[in-house]
Design a protein around this motif. Structure first.
Motif, PDB file in Angstrom:
ATOM      1  N   UNK A  62      87.659  74.743 156.944  1.00  0.00           N
ATOM      2  CA  UNK A  62      86.592  73.985 156.291  1.00  0.00           C
ATOM      3  C   UNK A  62      86.219  74.707 154.997  1.00  0.00           C
ATOM      4  N   UNK A  63      85.720  73.953 154.030  1.00  0.00           N
ATOM      5  CA  UNK A  63      85.334  74.544 152.753  1.00  0.00           C
ATOM      6  C   UNK A  63      84.216  75.563 152.976  1.00  0.00           C
ATOM      7  N   UNK A  64      84.438  76.767 152.472  1.00  0.00           N
ATOM      8  CA  UNK A  64      83.502  77.874 152.674  1.00  0.00           C
ATOM      9  C   UNK A  64      82.727  78.129 151.382  1.00  0.00           C
ATOM     10  N   UNK A  65      81.422  78.039 151.391  1.00  0.00           N
ATOM     11  CA  UNK A  65      80.648  78.268 150.165  1.00  0.00           C
ATOM     12  C   UNK A  65      80.677  79.736 149.750  1.00  0.00           C
ATOM     13  N   UNK A  66      80.673  79.959 148.430  1.00  0.00           N
ATOM     14  CA  UNK A  66      80.595  81.319 147.886  1.00  0.00           C
ATOM     15  C   UNK A  66      79.361  81.443 146.991  1.00  0.00           C
ATOM     16  N   UNK A  67      79.301  80.664 145.928  1.00  0.00           N
ATOM     17  CA  UNK A  67      78.115  80.641 145.070  1.00  0.00           C
ATOM     18  C   UNK A  67      77.904  81.888 144.238  1.00  0.00           C
ATOM     19  N   UNK A  68      78.994  82.602 143.887  1.00  0.00           N
ATOM     20  CA  UNK A  68      78.862  83.806 143.060  1.00  0.00           C
ATOM     21  C   UNK A  68      78.881  83.413 141.581  1.00  0.00           C
ATOM     22  N   UNK A  69      77.935  83.938 140.808  1.00  0.00           N
ATOM     23  CA  UNK A  69      77.851  83.666 139.371  1.00  0.00           C
ATOM     24  C   UNK A  69      78.211  84.929 138.604  1.00  0.00           C
ATOM     25  N   UNK A  70      79.228  84.842 137.754  1.00  0.00           N
ATOM     26  CA  UNK A  70      79.731  85.980 136.997  1.00  0.00           C
ATOM     27  C   UNK A  70      79.428  85.746 135.519  1.00  0.00           C
ATOM     28  N   UNK A  71      78.667  86.648 134.909  1.00  0.00           N
ATOM     29  CA  UNK A  71      78.233  86.478 133.515  1.00  0.00           C
ATOM     30  C   UNK A  71      78.919  87.494 132.605  1.00  0.00           C
ATOM     31  N   UNK A  83      79.459  85.462 126.157  1.00  0.00           N
ATOM     32  CA  UNK A  83      78.585  84.350 126.477  1.00  0.00           C
ATOM     33  C   UNK A  83      79.124  83.407 127.533  1.00  0.00           C
ATOM     34  N   UNK A  84      80.087  83.855 128.320  1.00  0.00           N
ATOM     35  CA  UNK A  84      80.700  83.009 129.349  1.00  0.00           C
ATOM     36  C   UNK A  84      79.989  83.176 130.691  1.00  0.00           C
ATOM     37  N   UNK A  85      79.908  82.084 131.454  1.00  0.00           N
ATOM     38  CA  UNK A  85      79.446  82.142 132.833  1.00  0.00           C
ATOM     39  C   UNK A  85      80.486  81.475 133.717  1.00  0.00           C
ATOM     40  N   UNK A  86      80.946  82.175 134.724  1.00  0.00           N
ATOM     41  CA  UNK A  86      81.943  81.651 135.660  1.00  0.00           C
ATOM     42  C   UNK A  86      81.305  81.629 137.040  1.00  0.00           C
ATOM     43  N   UNK A  87      81.303  80.472 137.665  1.00  0.00           N
ATOM     44  CA  UNK A  87      80.739  80.343 139.010  1.00  0.00           C
ATOM     45  C   UNK A  87      81.848  80.100 140.013  1.00  0.00           C
ATOM     46  N   UNK A  88      81.888  80.923 141.054  1.00  0.00           N
ATOM     47  CA  UNK A  88      82.818  80.728 142.155  1.00  0.00           C
ATOM     48  C   UNK A  88      82.097  79.868 143.180  1.00  0.00           C
ATOM     49  N   UNK A  89      82.474  78.617 143.272  1.00  0.00           N
ATOM     50  CA  UNK A  89      81.714  77.648 144.057  1.00  0.00           C
ATOM     51  C   UNK A  89      82.020  77.778 145.543  1.00  0.00           C
ATOM     52  N   UNK A  90      83.309  77.741 145.897  1.00  0.00           N
ATOM     53  CA  UNK A  90      83.704  77.720 147.313  1.00  0.00           C
ATOM     54  C   UNK A  90      85.176  78.055 147.427  1.00  0.00           C
ATOM     55  N   UNK A  91      85.654  78.218 148.656  1.00  0.00           N
ATOM     56  CA  UNK A  91      87.068  78.502 148.900  1.00  0.00           C
ATOM     57  C   UNK A  91      87.575  77.679 150.081  1.00  0.00           C
ATOM     58  N   UNK A  92      88.878  77.477 150.104  1.00  0.00           N
ATOM     59  CA  UNK A  92      89.596  76.937 151.257  1.00  0.00           C
ATOM     60  C   UNK A  92      90.621  77.980 151.672  1.00  0.00           C
ATOM     61  N   UNK A  93      90.643  78.349 152.942  1.00  0.00           N
ATOM     62  CA  UNK A  93      91.565  79.369 153.425  1.00  0.00           C
ATOM     63  C   UNK A  93      92.652  78.766 154.297  1.00  0.00           C
TER      64      UNK A  93
END
Length: 230
Positions: free
Chosen positions: A83-92, A97-107
């Protein structure tokens, strides 16, 4: 170490970089080059990219119809992903000036192209990425900037040859996020682990860059996140 040259423009004052107009950046270990013309922002001239995973380096060819068909079969074969696993990590990346968000993963994603890696005890993981690129410079946030097991002997970056399988699974592959375009592009990338683990450390890594003709160095940015257990 490979050397990549990038030319960047910025609208308005350049703040800490202390110059106006075109800036040249030399990045160690980068995956492409950026050029500018006139007053506009940079346009990307991609260099050859490695395919990541257990594939050999070199440019990634566009998949043929047969390959796309094979990918669709591979994506539907075997056990389905977790099942889709939430992560929610925000990398700035404050420097650009970039923001990268890791939303979720599938394993444990089923795969044909990396079936041997799975048979040897590895795993294919899909990672959902959302990017908000800065507008100060040219260049792009690219799939090859994402790594699994950074700093370890089995470190590897995004496996580009699995993009057809991502598409065949009904998902949108993350292509790139050009800074000149702005917006909030999102999509999925594929990481291949040589040995399956309960959790993994992964990272977005933007290499160090030097401003050509000046002593200014923009340090490497490394934002780590955890791939959770299934």
């Amino acid at each position: 170490m490979t050397t990549t040259t990038a030319r960047l423009t910025r609208r308005g004052a350049l703040g800490a970089l202390g110059a106006l107009g075109v800036l040249g950046l030399t990045a160690c270990g980068g995956s492409g080059s950026v050029t500018t013309g006139g007053e506009g922002r940079g346009t990307t001239e991609p260099a050859e990219k490695g395919t990541g995973g257990s594939d050999d380096g070199g440019a990634t060819p566009a998949p043929s119809e047969d390959e796309t068909s094979d990918a669709a079969e591979g994506a539907s074969a075997g056990a389905g992903p977790s099942a889709e696993l939430p992560v929610g990590a925000e990398l700035r990346d404050e420097a650009l000036g970039d923001t990268i968000t890791i939303v979720s993963v599938l394993r444990d994603v089923a795969t044909e192209r990396q079936a041997r890696a799975v048979e040897r005890g590895g795993e294919v993981i899909y990672v959902q990425v959302a990017a908000t690129p800065g507008t100060q410079y040219g260049g792009s946030i690219t799939p090859s900037d994402f790594h699994i097991n950074p700093g370890q002997p089995d470190e590897d970056n995004t496996t580009l040859t699995l993009e057809p399988e991502i598409t065949a699974a009904g998902l949108t592959a993350f292509d790139s996020a050009p800074r000149r375009d702005g917006g909030n592009p999102s999509g999925w990338i594929a990481l291949v682990a040589e040995k399956r683990k309960d959790t993994y450390t992964a990272a977005y890594i933007r290499p160090e860059a030097k401003v050509l003709g000046k002593d200014t160095v923009i340090p490497e940015f490394r934002g780590e996140f955890t791939i959770p257990a299934a």
